[in-house]
Design a protein around this motif. Sequence first.
Motif: not given
Length: 386
Positions: A97-119
Amino acid sequence: MTYLQHPVAEDRPVRIALIGAGWIGRFHGESIARRIPNARLEAIADPVLPAVQELATTLGVTKISTDTADVLADPDVDAVLIASPMRFHSDLIAAAARSGKDIFCEKPGGRTIEELDAAIDAAASAGVVLRFGFNRRYSSDFAAARKLIDDGAVGVPQLLRSLTRDPGTETGLSNPERIAPGTIFLETLIHDFDTLNWLNPGAVPVRVHAVADALVAPEAKAGGLLDTAAVTVTYSNGAIAVAEANFNALYGYDVRGEVFGSAGMVTAGTPQATNATSYTAAGIASDTSRLNIHLFHDAYTDELVHFADDVAARRGYAGGRTTAGASPAAVAASSVAAPGGVDARNALAIALAAFKSAQTGLPVEVSDIAELQAAEAARVLQGAGA
């Protein structure tokens, strides 16, 4: 006279870099290179160089690297597809995201809610497309079931069910000690949790109770393995859902869903590979799917078609939002709700609550994990008064 400048959409494919050359990364890379009309596999990155070289040779890709920073810095890359191990997902989303790229990510987006929220916050701040790999939404039968729900076929949802039984063998699990604790919730049942959320639009999970054990490989339980689970989810609209999973179905890969409501019921999914059935002296038989990339081959493709169209539309490329190559059912499903950050967050919250419940034996309030919001508005259903 002086001509006025008239903007015209640039006619070029969406250029996607693949991060992760493991088995699902290889399949996604093949889809981009061969099955997505308005996309091109621009580059491949993975720390394991031989895996990158082999895939690049197969798919005709010239840009390869063992460092993801290379593809994130490449101005010719529009988007990234993250198919790395789960522990890297949230950091890669944020970096892309910081590099301006659009993103498709396999699940899950993070291991914790805090990780995912930051992403998710990083993607929102950058204004990039962020999608997650909940492919069942793009399966023709699940998409058709969702449309029936929207049309009021079940009325008010009351009971829901989703199951995943991974294909197995008579010898059981291979290397069960290598399966990380919580895998059955965070990487398997998370698909079922998203499916249940999606088939109950407008509602959020409020309470989770899980029972899990190592029934396939009991010798690995001491190391944290859970290979069999049943999870009950209570929703804000009163609906009660059950999700179940097992890692060793001898008859094939089995994924099904069901929604029962005040006006009727819809079902989706079958382990049968085709409708062809043999009737012989040995009995009645039919072939079954043995791999997820076989059972959901078209769904995996259609989710990337939709992603490429979203990226093309955001970047002003000609051909955006064409959904070229997608099945009619998948187009209908994608127009309802592409799986984004809120969907990923809601599914992860159930998974984390289920893992905690399995450890304690007690129900878990989802609000203890995260405060959730519905990913989409509740539907006004034709059969709601039935």
